[in-house]
Write a protein that holds these residues in place. Structure first.
Motif, PDB file in Angstrom:
ATOM      1  N   TYR A   1      12.616  -5.377 -38.107  1.00 19.10           N
ATOM      2  CA  TYR A   1      12.854  -4.385 -38.462  1.00 19.10           C
ATOM      3  C   TYR A   1      12.611  -3.057 -38.605  1.00 19.10           C
ATOM      4  CZ  TYR A   1      17.944  -6.697 -39.547  1.00 19.10           C
ATOM      5  OH  TYR A   1      18.842  -7.621 -38.885  1.00 19.10           O
ATOM      6  N   MET A   2      11.098  -3.160 -39.029  1.00 17.08           N
ATOM      7  CA  MET A   2      10.202  -2.181 -38.973  1.00 17.08           C
ATOM      8  C   MET A   2       9.886  -1.229 -37.634  1.00 17.08           C
ATOM      9  SD  MET A   2       7.125  -2.588 -41.602  1.00 17.08           S
ATOM     10  CE  MET A   2       6.082  -1.424 -40.597  1.00 17.08           C
ATOM     11  N   VAL A   3       9.881  -2.383 -36.404  1.00 19.56           N
ATOM     12  CA  VAL A   3       9.155  -1.866 -35.119  1.00 19.56           C
ATOM     13  C   VAL A   3      10.519  -0.808 -34.804  1.00 19.56           C
ATOM     14  CG1 VAL A   3       9.811  -2.358 -32.854  1.00 19.56           C
ATOM     15  CG2 VAL A   3       9.159  -4.564 -34.402  1.00 19.56           C
ATOM     16  N   GLN A   4      11.765  -0.269 -34.821  1.00 13.82           N
ATOM     17  CA  GLN A   4      12.342   0.514 -35.056  1.00 13.82           C
ATOM     18  C   GLN A   4      11.894   2.293 -35.325  1.00 13.82           C
ATOM     19  OE1 GLN A   4      16.724   1.051 -35.796  1.00 13.82           O
ATOM     20  NE2 GLN A   4      15.545  -0.937 -37.204  1.00 13.82           N
ATOM     21  N   HIS A   5      11.511   1.679 -36.914  1.00 11.81           N
ATOM     22  CA  HIS A   5      10.785   2.839 -37.432  1.00 11.81           C
ATOM     23  C   HIS A   5       9.575   3.174 -37.641  1.00 11.81           C
ATOM     24  CE1 HIS A   5      14.537   2.179 -39.885  1.00 11.81           C
ATOM     25  NE2 HIS A   5      14.142   1.462 -40.364  1.00 11.81           N
ATOM     26  N   LEU A   6       8.954   2.454 -36.052  1.00 11.31           N
ATOM     27  CA  LEU A   6       7.110   2.656 -36.425  1.00 11.31           C
ATOM     28  C   LEU A   6       7.769   3.943 -34.934  1.00 11.31           C
ATOM     29  CD1 LEU A   6       5.840  -0.797 -37.090  1.00 11.31           C
ATOM     30  CD2 LEU A   6       5.512   0.894 -38.339  1.00 11.31           C
ATOM     31  N   GLN A   7       7.945   3.715 -34.145  1.00 12.13           N
ATOM     32  CA  GLN A   7       8.877   4.259 -33.143  1.00 12.13           C
ATOM     33  C   GLN A   7       7.965   6.235 -33.416  1.00 12.13           C
ATOM     34  OE1 GLN A   7      12.064   3.867 -31.482  1.00 12.13           O
ATOM     35  NE2 GLN A   7      11.809   1.180 -30.265  1.00 12.13           N
ATOM     36  N   LYS A   8       8.026   6.779 -34.720  1.00  8.45           N
ATOM     37  CA  LYS A   8       8.199   8.058 -34.784  1.00  8.45           C
ATOM     38  C   LYS A   8       6.282   8.112 -34.932  1.00  8.45           C
ATOM     39  CE  LYS A   8       9.326   7.540 -39.320  1.00  8.45           C
ATOM     40  NZ  LYS A   8       9.963   8.241 -40.412  1.00  8.45           N
ATOM     41  N   TYR A   9       5.506   7.400 -34.918  1.00 11.52           N
ATOM     42  CA  TYR A   9       3.922   7.372 -35.572  1.00 11.52           C
ATOM     43  C   TYR A   9       3.668   6.628 -34.200  1.00 11.52           C
ATOM     44  CZ  TYR A   9       5.819   6.394 -40.370  1.00 11.52           C
ATOM     45  OH  TYR A   9       6.190   6.476 -41.654  1.00 11.52           O
TER      46      TYR A   9
ATOM     47  N   ALA B   1       8.470  -7.077 -29.011  1.00 10.07           N
ATOM     48  CA  ALA B   1       8.660  -5.553 -28.849  1.00 10.07           C
ATOM     49  C   ALA B   1       8.599  -4.059 -29.987  1.00 10.07           C
ATOM     50  CB  ALA B   1       9.779  -5.477 -30.237  1.00 10.07           C
ATOM     51  N   LEU B   2       7.109  -5.028 -30.224  1.00 15.12           N
ATOM     52  CA  LEU B   2       6.378  -3.242 -30.341  1.00 15.12           C
ATOM     53  C   LEU B   2       5.390  -2.630 -28.828  1.00 15.12           C
ATOM     54  CD1 LEU B   2       4.367  -4.929 -33.451  1.00 15.12           C
ATOM     55  CD2 LEU B   2       5.701  -2.234 -33.146  1.00 15.12           C
ATOM     56  N   GLY B   3       5.477  -3.807 -28.143  1.00 15.15           N
ATOM     57  CA  GLY B   3       4.540  -3.603 -26.410  1.00 15.15           C
ATOM     58  C   GLY B   3       5.985  -2.509 -25.449  1.00 15.15           C
ATOM     59  N   GLN B   4       6.984  -2.787 -25.858  1.00 16.79           N
ATOM     60  CA  GLN B   4       7.401  -1.790 -25.166  1.00 16.79           C
ATOM     61  C   GLN B   4       7.454   0.124 -25.457  1.00 16.79           C
ATOM     62  OE1 GLN B   4       9.917  -2.575 -23.355  1.00 16.79           O
ATOM     63  NE2 GLN B   4       9.680  -4.467 -23.475  1.00 16.79           N
ATOM     64  N   GLU B   5       6.706  -0.222 -26.092  1.00 19.46           N
ATOM     65  CA  GLU B   5       6.201   1.791 -27.078  1.00 19.46           C
ATOM     66  C   GLU B   5       4.151   1.676 -26.451  1.00 19.46           C
ATOM     67  OE1 GLU B   5       7.341   4.759 -28.152  1.00 19.46           O
ATOM     68  OE2 GLU B   5       9.517   3.595 -27.467  1.00 19.46           O
ATOM     69  N   ASN B   6       4.034   2.247 -25.419  1.00 19.07           N
ATOM     70  CA  ASN B   6       3.082   2.513 -25.242  1.00 19.07           C
ATOM     71  C   ASN B   6       1.987   3.695 -25.941  1.00 19.07           C
ATOM     72  OD1 ASN B   6       3.132   0.900 -22.883  1.00 19.07           O
ATOM     73  ND2 ASN B   6       3.691   2.740 -21.582  1.00 19.07           N
ATOM     74  N   SER B   7       2.748   4.012 -27.427  1.00 17.90           N
ATOM     75  CA  SER B   7       1.178   5.122 -28.030  1.00 17.90           C
ATOM     76  C   SER B   7       0.654   4.051 -29.148  1.00 17.90           C
ATOM     77  CB  SER B   7       2.793   6.086 -28.652  1.00 17.90           C
ATOM     78  OG  SER B   7       3.549   4.682 -29.250  1.00 17.90           O
ATOM     79  N   HIS B   8       1.385   2.710 -29.103  1.00 18.39           N
ATOM     80  CA  HIS B   8       0.144   1.926 -30.318  1.00 18.39           C
ATOM     81  C   HIS B   8      -0.927   0.962 -29.247  1.00 18.39           C
ATOM     82  CE1 HIS B   8       3.482   4.301 -33.140  1.00 18.39           C
ATOM     83  NE2 HIS B   8       3.783   3.156 -32.335  1.00 18.39           N
ATOM     84  N   THR B   9      -1.683   0.500 -30.136  1.00 17.36           N
ATOM     85  CA  THR B   9      -2.376  -1.039 -29.931  1.00 17.36           C
ATOM     86  C   THR B   9      -1.200  -1.648 -30.868  1.00 17.36           C
ATOM     87  OG1 THR B   9      -4.156   0.030 -29.730  1.00 17.36           O
ATOM     88  CG2 THR B   9      -4.307  -1.436 -29.561  1.00 17.36           C
TER      89      THR B   9
END
Length: 120
Positions: free
Chosen positions: A62-70, A85-93
């Motif tokens: 559930y945290m994944v969606q809230h981490l998108q803003k960082y 799920a986190l891998g869908q965002e390219n802004s994080h390692t």
């Protein structure tokens, strides 16, 4: 109100001991509103550039969606679905700890996982 056991997420205490016998989808349905609130509050403590460790819990999912803003987070996890799920965002390692696949394929555990975590 149910007693809450906070270990690998928020779940009514009577369900916690059998966690390993439940799939991620089954666990996600248990105490969902509390998990959402905990995940949102935990994400509010994160800052751009942080290194955070997430377990294989559904609360972490559930945290994944809230981490998108960082931006520029480094996220270490043993949760396979969390990493995907986190891998869908390219802004994080995203670092998925290796190990033995268990818990219906939802996590990796064991000495390899522990060694990888110690070597970060």
């Amino acid at each position: 109100m149910s007693k809450i056991h906070i270990l690998n997420g928020a779940q009514p205490y009577e369900f916690a001991p059998g966690k390993l016998n439940k799939t991620l989808a089954e666990r996600a349905k248990v105490n969902e509103p509390a998990k959402y609130r905990i995940a949102k509050r935990a994400a509010e403590m994160v800052h751009d550039g942080d290194l955070i460790l997430l377990d294989d819990s559904t609360t972490a999912m559930y945290m994944v969606q809230h981490l998108q803003k960082y931006e520029n987070l480094t996220i270490v996890t043993n949760g396979v679905e969390t990493a995907l799920a986190l891998g869908q965002e390219n802004s994080h390692t995203v670092i998925l700890l290796g190990g033995v696949l268990q818990n219906h394929g939802a996590s990796v555990v064991g000495p390899i996982t522990e060694s990888n975590l110690q070597n970060l």
